[in-house]
Design an enzyme around this catalytic site. Structure first.
Site, PDB file in Angstrom:
ATOM      1  N   ASP A 273      -5.831   8.498  -0.559  1.00 19.61           N
ATOM      2  CA  ASP A 273      -5.422   7.508   0.433  1.00 19.61           C
ATOM      3  C   ASP A 273      -4.209   8.060   1.167  1.00 19.61           C
ATOM      4  OD1 ASP A 273      -7.385   5.758  -0.526  1.00 19.61           O
ATOM      5  OD2 ASP A 273      -6.016   4.872  -1.976  1.00 19.61           O
TER       6      ASP A 273
ATOM      7  N   GLU B  79       0.822  -1.213   0.000  1.00 16.63           N
ATOM      8  CA  GLU B  79       0.000   0.000   0.000  1.00 16.63           C
ATOM      9  C   GLU B  79       0.859   1.267   0.000  1.00 16.63           C
ATOM     10  OE1 GLU B  79      -3.262   0.550  -0.335  1.00 16.63           O
ATOM     11  OE2 GLU B  79      -3.799  -1.566  -0.432  1.00 16.63           O
TER      12      GLU B  79
END
Length: 150
Positions: A74, A57
């Site tokens: 994000d 991620e």
């Protein structure tokens, strides 16, 4: 003398300018932190799942930010999304389910990141909200993510 002056100025400039890249945490540091924070067996997943998730991620970068196709963003190690979990002041209709500002996920104190990631996993009953985990970790032998850490 000019060379020393130049090197001194370069050093001072490097020290005075804050890093925009953020802190890249070490793999074993993450593994130990996740174990201590109670991630082992959380929603049926083990520490290697979480280390793999964070690797894919954010590359262990506390200040990672990515913009999605729907214009949400994000944030941080876990890439916590502004549409559902935090408020960045930019994403229309944010649910802000973790009740925090997204920029709190960009500092080196990851206590709030951990609380929100746990909430996400518990609500989803797993790690499926994270694309990085689904794509790179799910169903795979993840033992290399914690090898030599404990």
């Amino acid at each position: 003398m000019k060379v020393l002056l130049f090197l001194g100025i370069c050093f001072l400039a490097a020290v005075a300018v804050p890093s925009t890249e953020g802190r890249r945490m070490e793999r074993c540091e993450m593994a130990r932190m996740f174990k201590k924070a109670g991630f082992d067996n959380l929603v049926g997943r083990k520490v290697p799942d979480w280390v793999c998730l964070v690797q894919h991620e954010s590359s262990y970068n506390t200040r990672a930010v990515n913009v999605n196709s729907n214009k949400s963003r994000d944030y941080g190690l876990f890439q916590i999304n502004s549409k559902y979990w935090c408020d960045d002041g930019k994403t229309q209709g944010s649910k802000n389910a973790c009740r925090t500002k997204c920029n709190k996920f960009l500092d080196d104190n990851i206590d709030d990141d951990i609380r929100c990631a746990k909430k996400i996993a518990q609500e989803a009953k797993g790690l499926t909200p994270w694309v990085g985990w689904n794509k790179h970790c799910k169903g795979k032998d993840l033992s290399q993510y914690v090898r030599g850490c404990f």
